[in-house]
Enzyme design. Structure first.
Site, PDB file in Angstrom:
ATOM      1  N   LYS A  11       0.830  -1.207   0.000  1.00 14.76           N
ATOM      2  CA  LYS A  11       0.000   0.000   0.000  1.00 14.76           C
ATOM      3  C   LYS A  11       0.867   1.261   0.000  1.00 14.76           C
ATOM      4  O   LYS A  11       2.086   1.185   0.227  1.00 14.76           O
ATOM      5  CB  LYS A  11      -0.919  -0.020   1.218  1.00 14.76           C
ATOM      6  CG  LYS A  11      -1.893  -1.186   1.227  1.00 14.76           C
ATOM      7  CD  LYS A  11      -2.711  -1.177   2.505  1.00 14.76           C
ATOM      8  CE  LYS A  11      -3.645  -2.353   2.600  1.00 14.76           C
ATOM      9  NZ  LYS A  11      -4.446  -2.331   3.849  1.00 14.76           N
ATOM     10  N   PHE A  59     -15.950   2.967   6.916  1.00 16.68           N
ATOM     11  CA  PHE A  59     -14.579   3.344   6.558  1.00 16.68           C
ATOM     12  C   PHE A  59     -14.300   3.231   5.061  1.00 16.68           C
ATOM     13  O   PHE A  59     -13.183   3.525   4.617  1.00 16.68           O
ATOM     14  CB  PHE A  59     -13.567   2.490   7.336  1.00 16.68           C
ATOM     15  CG  PHE A  59     -13.720   1.006   7.127  1.00 16.68           C
ATOM     16  CD1 PHE A  59     -13.181   0.382   6.016  1.00 16.68           C
ATOM     17  CD2 PHE A  59     -14.393   0.229   8.059  1.00 16.68           C
ATOM     18  CE1 PHE A  59     -13.318  -0.984   5.822  1.00 16.68           C
ATOM     19  CE2 PHE A  59     -14.539  -1.141   7.886  1.00 16.68           C
ATOM     20  CZ  PHE A  59     -13.999  -1.747   6.759  1.00 16.68           C
ATOM     21  N   ARG A  87      -0.728 -15.006   3.991  1.00 14.43           N
ATOM     22  CA  ARG A  87      -1.490 -14.451   5.123  1.00 14.43           C
ATOM     23  C   ARG A  87      -0.680 -14.552   6.413  1.00 14.43           C
ATOM     24  O   ARG A  87      -0.698 -13.644   7.242  1.00 14.43           O
ATOM     25  CB  ARG A  87      -2.830 -15.177   5.270  1.00 14.43           C
ATOM     26  CG  ARG A  87      -3.747 -15.091   4.072  1.00 14.43           C
ATOM     27  CD  ARG A  87      -4.250 -13.722   3.763  1.00 14.43           C
ATOM     28  NE  ARG A  87      -5.072 -13.216   4.855  1.00 14.43           N
ATOM     29  CZ  ARG A  87      -5.533 -11.984   4.925  1.00 14.43           C
ATOM     30  NH1 ARG A  87      -5.246 -11.114   3.970  1.00 14.43           N
ATOM     31  NH2 ARG A  87      -6.266 -11.589   5.929  1.00 14.43           N
ATOM     32  N   THR A  93      -4.599  -8.224  10.569  1.00 19.46           N
ATOM     33  CA  THR A  93      -4.995  -6.936   9.987  1.00 19.46           C
ATOM     34  C   THR A  93      -4.649  -5.776  10.911  1.00 19.46           C
ATOM     35  O   THR A  93      -4.155  -4.741  10.463  1.00 19.46           O
ATOM     36  CB  THR A  93      -6.506  -6.934   9.682  1.00 19.46           C
ATOM     37  OG1 THR A  93      -6.785  -8.007   8.777  1.00 19.46           O
ATOM     38  CG2 THR A  93      -6.941  -5.623   9.061  1.00 19.46           C
ATOM     39  N   ARG A 104       3.389  -7.047   9.188  1.00 24.19           N
ATOM     40  CA  ARG A 104       2.683  -6.031   9.980  1.00 24.19           C
ATOM     41  C   ARG A 104       3.188  -5.981  11.412  1.00 24.19           C
ATOM     42  O   ARG A 104       3.255  -4.902  12.009  1.00 24.19           O
ATOM     43  CB  ARG A 104       1.183  -6.289   9.942  1.00 24.19           C
ATOM     44  CG  ARG A 104       0.565  -5.989   8.590  1.00 24.19           C
ATOM     45  CD  ARG A 104      -0.910  -6.262   8.591  1.00 24.19           C
ATOM     46  NE  ARG A 104      -1.530  -5.921   7.318  1.00 24.19           N
ATOM     47  CZ  ARG A 104      -2.563  -6.566   6.820  1.00 24.19           C
ATOM     48  NH1 ARG A 104      -3.109  -7.585   7.476  1.00 24.19           N
ATOM     49  NH2 ARG A 104      -3.080  -6.199   5.665  1.00 24.19           N
ATOM     50  N   ASN A 114      -1.587  -0.190   7.451  1.00 24.11           N
ATOM     51  CA  ASN A 114      -1.018  -1.501   7.775  1.00 24.11           C
ATOM     52  C   ASN A 114      -0.171  -2.095   6.657  1.00 24.11           C
ATOM     53  O   ASN A 114       0.054  -3.290   6.590  1.00 24.11           O
ATOM     54  CB  ASN A 114      -2.105  -2.468   8.243  1.00 24.11           C
ATOM     55  CG  ASN A 114      -3.134  -2.785   7.179  1.00 24.11           C
ATOM     56  OD1 ASN A 114      -3.006  -2.384   6.024  1.00 24.11           O
ATOM     57  ND2 ASN A 114      -4.160  -3.512   7.578  1.00 24.11           N
ATOM     58  N   HIS A 117      -1.575  -5.573   1.567  1.00 27.40           N
ATOM     59  CA  HIS A 117      -2.824  -6.316   1.380  1.00 27.40           C
ATOM     60  C   HIS A 117      -2.481  -7.669   0.786  1.00 27.40           C
ATOM     61  O   HIS A 117      -1.613  -7.777  -0.081  1.00 27.40           O
ATOM     62  CB  HIS A 117      -3.759  -5.581   0.412  1.00 27.40           C
ATOM     63  CG  HIS A 117      -4.892  -6.440  -0.047  1.00 27.40           C
ATOM     64  ND1 HIS A 117      -6.050  -6.584   0.682  1.00 27.40           N
ATOM     65  CD2 HIS A 117      -5.022  -7.247  -1.140  1.00 27.40           C
ATOM     66  CE1 HIS A 117      -6.854  -7.423   0.058  1.00 27.40           C
ATOM     67  NE2 HIS A 117      -6.252  -7.837  -1.059  1.00 27.40           N
TER      68      HIS A 117
END
Length: 152
Positions: A11, A59, A87, A93, A104, A114, A117
């Site tokens: 991101k 959001f 994952r 998350t 993360r 964070n 993705h």
């Protein structure tokens, strides 16, 4: 376990903070193969389609604004069990709930920033790969060390 593909996106916060090479390195060290890679600033339309499952959530607008606010590194990774493994590499998350050693857990603090993705299942991976990449942007290639990565 079968060979599969997953969609991973670094991101804007991960790109701006200089984590692209570290994140790619973690996936390569795990033994996964990069078959698609591009950097772009996503359009609002792309962001809305990507996060469409959250359309009714409060959001949603902020999420769309954030993901389209700067460069994103979009990737497709291939390998045995890559969706679940990705994952686990990414972590929870909410960064404060992510285990140390995860992306993360090591690099992020805030849920709204964070860093990364990752697709959460086979159907999502296919949808996201098809949304972000054209078939001709994905490379079929074979690593010289593939026989050392798995028994199959």
């Amino acid at each position: 376990m079968t060979k599969e593909r997953t969609f991973i996106a670094i991101k804007p916060d991960g790109v701006q903070r200089g984590y692209v090479s570290e994140i790619i390195g973690r996936f390569e060290k795990k033994g996964f193969k990069l078959v698609g890679l591009k950097q772009l600033i996503p359009s609002k339309d792309l962001a809305q389609n990507h996060y469409g499952v959250h359309r009714e959530r409060p959001f949603f607008g902020d999420l769309v604004d954030f993901i389209s606010s700067g460069p994103v590194v979009a990737m497709v990774w291939e390998g045995e069990g890559v969706i679940l493994s990705a994952r686990k590499l990414i972590g929870a998350t909410k960064p404060l709930e992510a285990e140390p050693g995860t992306i993360r857990g090591d690099l992020a603090i805030d849920i709204g920033r964070n860093i990364i993705h990752g697709s959460d299942g086979e159907d999502t991976a296919k949808f996201e790969i098809d949304l972000w990449f054209n078939e001709e942007e994905l490379c079929e290639w074979y690593t010289s060390d593939s026989k050392w990565r798995s028994e199959n």
